[in-house]
Design a protein around this motif. Structure first.
Motif, PDB file in Angstrom:
ATOM      1  N   VAL A   1       0.787  -1.099  -0.127  1.00 46.02           N
ATOM      2  CA  VAL A   1       0.074  -0.103   0.048  1.00 46.02           C
ATOM      3  C   VAL A   1       0.946   1.288  -0.026  1.00 46.02           C
ATOM      4  CG1 VAL A   1      -1.662   1.348   1.404  1.00 46.02           C
ATOM      5  CG2 VAL A   1      -2.041  -1.209   1.101  1.00 46.02           C
ATOM      6  N   LEU A   2       2.094   1.387   0.719  1.00 43.45           N
ATOM      7  CA  LEU A   2       2.895   2.641   1.022  1.00 43.45           C
ATOM      8  C   LEU A   2       3.526   2.565  -0.324  1.00 43.45           C
ATOM      9  CD1 LEU A   2       4.106   2.141   4.359  1.00 43.45           C
ATOM     10  CD2 LEU A   2       2.636   3.869   3.853  1.00 43.45           C
ATOM     11  N   THR A   3       3.953   1.554  -0.907  1.00 46.37           N
ATOM     12  CA  THR A   3       4.758   1.563  -2.327  1.00 46.37           C
ATOM     13  C   THR A   3       3.677   2.099  -3.382  1.00 46.37           C
ATOM     14  OG1 THR A   3       5.935  -0.247  -1.937  1.00 46.37           O
ATOM     15  CG2 THR A   3       5.900   0.169  -4.053  1.00 46.37           C
ATOM     16  N   ALA A   4       2.331   1.885  -3.436  1.00 45.10           N
ATOM     17  CA  ALA A   4       1.352   2.151  -4.352  1.00 45.10           C
ATOM     18  C   ALA A   4       1.308   3.620  -4.067  1.00 45.10           C
ATOM     19  CB  ALA A   4       0.071   1.261  -4.044  1.00 45.10           C
ATOM     20  N   PHE A   5       1.251   4.032  -2.960  1.00 41.34           N
ATOM     21  CA  PHE A   5       0.830   5.421  -2.686  1.00 41.34           C
ATOM     22  C   PHE A   5       2.238   6.383  -3.074  1.00 41.34           C
ATOM     23  CE2 PHE A   5      -2.346   4.661   0.703  1.00 41.34           C
ATOM     24  CZ  PHE A   5      -3.578   5.085  -0.089  1.00 41.34           C
TER      25      PHE A   5
END
Length: 115
Positions: free
Chosen positions: A7-11
């Motif tokens: 999720v952090l990578t996607a953001f």
């Protein structure tokens, strides 16, 4: 834990994509502005060339002489005479004030020192 990392990578990827998108449009706007300025500079240079040509045309010696002749009585112009010009011996040179004028001119002519 892995899903949080995804999720952090996607953001992060979305944030970087937004930043790159924004920078791309800002760069395009600046390039457009630079092209406009270059075009304006070229137009102004062309206009300056035209104005210089017009100035040269209006300041032709034969035209000015004719205008002076036409307006002679109104302007009260008189022909130039040699006595209206000064002599080099009449020019005060700093540092040579103690010498007589003729010696100062001779000193300048010999040494080339006219500071």
């Amino acid at each position: 834990m892995r899903s949080l990392l995804y999720v952090l990578t996607a953001f992060a990827v979305m944030g970087l994509a937004f930043w790159a998108y924004h920078e791309n449009y800002r760069t395009q706007a600046e390039l457009s502005e630079a092209r406009k300025l270059q075009s304006e500079i070229a137009d102004l240079r062309e206009r300056l060339g035209v104005l210089k040509a017009e100035w040269a045309y209006l300041n032709r010696p034969d035209r000015l002489r004719e205008l002076a002749d036409i307006n002679f009585a109104r302007l009260g112009l008189l022909p130039m005479e040699p006595r209206q010009f000064g002599d080099a011996r009449e020019v005060p040179y700093p540092g040579l004030a103690l010498l007589p004028v003729s010696d100062a001119v001779d000193t300048i002519a010999i040494t080339g020192d006219n500071q």
